[in-house]
Write a protein that holds these residues in place. Structure first.
Motif, short mmCIF file in Angstrom:
data_model
loop_
_atom_site.label_atom_id
_atom_site.label_comp_id
_atom_site.label_asym_id
_atom_site.label_seq_id
_atom_site.Cartn_x
_atom_site.Cartn_y
_atom_site.Cartn_z
N ALA A 108 0.78 -1.41 -0.32
CA ALA A 108 0.46 0.16 0.02
C ALA A 108 0.51 1.47 -0.09
CB ALA A 108 -0.90 0.11 1.25
N ARG A 109 2.13 1.08 0.84
CA ARG A 109 2.14 2.37 0.84
C ARG A 109 3.66 2.35 -0.44
NH1 ARG A 109 5.75 0.89 5.94
NH2 ARG A 109 4.96 1.71 7.97
N ASP A 110 3.89 2.28 -1.03
CA ASP A 110 4.70 1.62 -2.32
C ASP A 110 3.40 2.62 -3.51
OD1 ASP A 110 6.67 1.21 -1.02
OD2 ASP A 110 6.41 -1.17 -2.27
N THR A 111 2.06 1.24 -3.45
CA THR A 111 1.24 2.31 -3.94
C THR A 111 0.99 3.63 -4.39
OG1 THR A 111 0.46 -0.09 -4.41
CG2 THR A 111 -1.15 1.43 -5.30
N ALA A 112 0.40 4.27 -3.08
CA ALA A 112 0.26 5.16 -2.86
C ALA A 112 1.41 6.24 -3.09
CB ALA A 112 0.23 5.65 -0.80
N ALA A 113 2.91 5.91 -2.73
CA ALA A 113 4.15 6.59 -3.19
C ALA A 113 3.97 6.69 -4.96
CB ALA A 113 5.07 6.03 -3.26
N SER A 114 3.53 5.79 -5.52
CA SER A 114 3.90 5.56 -6.61
C SER A 114 3.26 6.49 -7.46
CB SER A 114 3.55 4.78 -7.57
OG SER A 114 4.76 3.25 -7.21
N SER A 115 1.73 7.42 -6.55
CA SER A 115 0.50 7.89 -7.17
C SER A 115 0.57 9.18 -7.15
CB SER A 115 -0.77 6.97 -6.66
OG SER A 115 -1.01 6.93 -5.60
N GLY A 116 1.22 9.41 -5.75
CA GLY A 116 1.25 10.59 -5.03
C GLY A 116 0.48 10.96 -3.95
N ALA A 117 -0.37 9.92 -3.71
CA ALA A 117 -1.86 9.94 -2.73
C ALA A 117 -0.35 9.88 -1.29
CB ALA A 117 -2.61 8.78 -2.77
N PRO A 118 -0.90 11.41 -0.55
CA PRO A 118 -0.26 11.71 0.76
C PRO A 118 -1.18 11.26 2.45
CG PRO A 118 -1.69 13.09 0.14
CD PRO A 118 -1.72 12.04 -0.56
N ILE A 119 -0.56 9.43 2.08
CA ILE A 119 -1.31 8.47 2.93
C ILE A 119 -0.56 8.20 3.64
CG2 ILE A 119 -3.40 6.49 3.31
CD1 ILE A 119 -4.39 7.39 0.49
N GLU A 120 -0.85 7.25 5.27
CA GLU A 120 0.12 6.94 6.12
C GLU A 120 -0.64 5.49 5.92
OE1 GLU A 120 1.30 6.88 10.78
OE2 GLU A 120 0.07 8.43 10.23
N PHE A 121 0.34 4.68 6.51
CA PHE A 121 -0.14 3.21 5.64
C PHE A 121 1.04 2.43 8.02
CE2 PHE A 121 -1.57 4.01 1.54
CZ PHE A 121 -2.65 3.28 2.24
N PHE A 122 0.06 2.02 7.98
CA PHE A 122 0.94 1.36 9.36
C PHE A 122 0.44 0.28 9.55
CE2 PHE A 122 -2.15 4.35 11.31
CZ PHE A 122 -3.02 3.61 12.10
N VAL A 123 1.25 -1.32 10.18
CA VAL A 123 0.54 -2.17 10.85
C VAL A 123 -0.17 -2.36 12.08
CG1 VAL A 123 1.87 -4.35 11.46
CG2 VAL A 123 2.76 -3.05 9.76
N LEU A 124 -1.34 -2.65 12.19
CA LEU A 124 -2.51 -3.00 13.62
C LEU A 124 -2.88 -4.09 12.86
CD1 LEU A 124 -3.49 0.16 15.25
CD2 LEU A 124 -4.97 -1.80 14.69
N LYS A 125 -3.03 -4.65 14.06
CA LYS A 125 -3.62 -5.78 14.32
C LYS A 125 -5.05 -5.89 15.45
CE LYS A 125 -3.73 -11.04 15.07
NZ LYS A 125 -4.68 -11.37 13.84
N VAL A 126 -6.57 -6.21 14.43
CA VAL A 126 -7.36 -5.58 15.12
C VAL A 126 -7.40 -6.46 16.86
CG1 VAL A 126 -9.84 -5.85 15.84
CG2 VAL A 126 -8.09 -4.38 13.60
N GLY A 127 -7.70 -6.44 17.58
CA GLY A 127 -7.98 -7.04 18.39
C GLY A 127 -6.13 -7.22 19.47
#
Length: 244
Positions: A108-127
């Motif tokens: 997701a980070r790589d795809t967003a960076a390639s498209s210029g979308a300023p989105i933060e992605f991080f690891v989180l496991k619900v529960g």
């Protein structure tokens, strides 16, 4: 051939582990599957189903930036589409996505960076990990059916407590029609074997509208709306009556 379990006619929920959730699934196979799910989200217009709530949340806090968190975001394609629309509408929105899979987050980070979308992605496991504070709208797409009932209730309760403005959950409806729609759709879209098998398992493990309403009430969200959406989707929408 994978068929609905004999004698149930999908009247009862049957949740089974999905292949894409396996921790030992090779990254290349996961990414291939995430690309297939992006195609599904595009065809079913998953982002468009979330857009009205994003607009409504932005109107509730005029003059202040909106913060949106997508839980179990997978490859992040829904967020990236929303980010493009928000930019076109000149909305001040900060987007973030989290997922239990480090490989999905990296993709997701790589795809967003390639498209210029300023989105933060991080690891989180619900529960396992607590949801972060400070977000106005918490959303998820096609995630609730991955949880058993108790975990789904706990997730809804925590997400509503953390969301400053609203919680919006989009998921599949369980029915025979949606089952056959998943079977046909995954083949027509030329999706891989994981998407085809998991697509059917997803419908078997999905909730009906009545069951989703029961989950929301059990989580303390008595005033949540359960809104049907095409094709074979629903939204659990809960809006905080008074923003803090």
């Amino acid at each position: 051939m994978h068929e609905p379990r004999q004698g149930t006619d999908l009247d009862k929920r049957h949740r089974s582990p999905e292949i894409m959730d396996a921790p030992d699934l090779p990254a290349a196979r996961l990414i291939e599957t995430l690309k297939g799910l992006r195609r599904v989200n595009t065809v079913t217009q998953s982002s468009r189903l979330m857009w009205p709530d994003l607009l409504a949340a932005a109107r509730r806090i005029p003059g202040k930036g909106l913060r949106v968190l997508d839980v179990a975001c997978g490859g992040g394609d829904v967020l990236m589409e929303l980010s493009r629309w928000a930019a076109k509408a000149s909305l001040d929105v900060e987007f973030a996505g989290c997922d239990a899979s480090p490989d999905a987050v990296a993709y997701a980070r790589d795809t967003a960076a390639s498209s210029g979308a300023p989105i933060e992605f991080f690891v989180l496991k619900v529960g396992r990990d607590p949801l972060p504070e400070g977000y106005d709208m918490i959303m998820s797409t096609l995630f609730l059916h991955h949880l058993d009932e108790d975990d789904a209730i706990a997730f809804l309760r925590e997400a509503a407590a953390k969301a400053h403005d609203r919680l919006v959950i989009q998921d599949l409806l369980r029915s025979r029609l949606s089952y056959w729609f998943a079977r046909l759709g995954t083949r027509l879209l030329l999706l891989n074997d994981i998407c085809r098998i998991d697509g059917r398992s997803s419908v078997e493990g999905a909730f009906t509208r009545a069951e989703a309403e029961g989950l929301a009430k059990a989580a303390g969200l008595e005033d949540a709306e359960i809104v049907p959406r095409f094709p074979f989707r629903y939204l659990i929408r809960w809006v905080r009556p008074d923003r803090p």
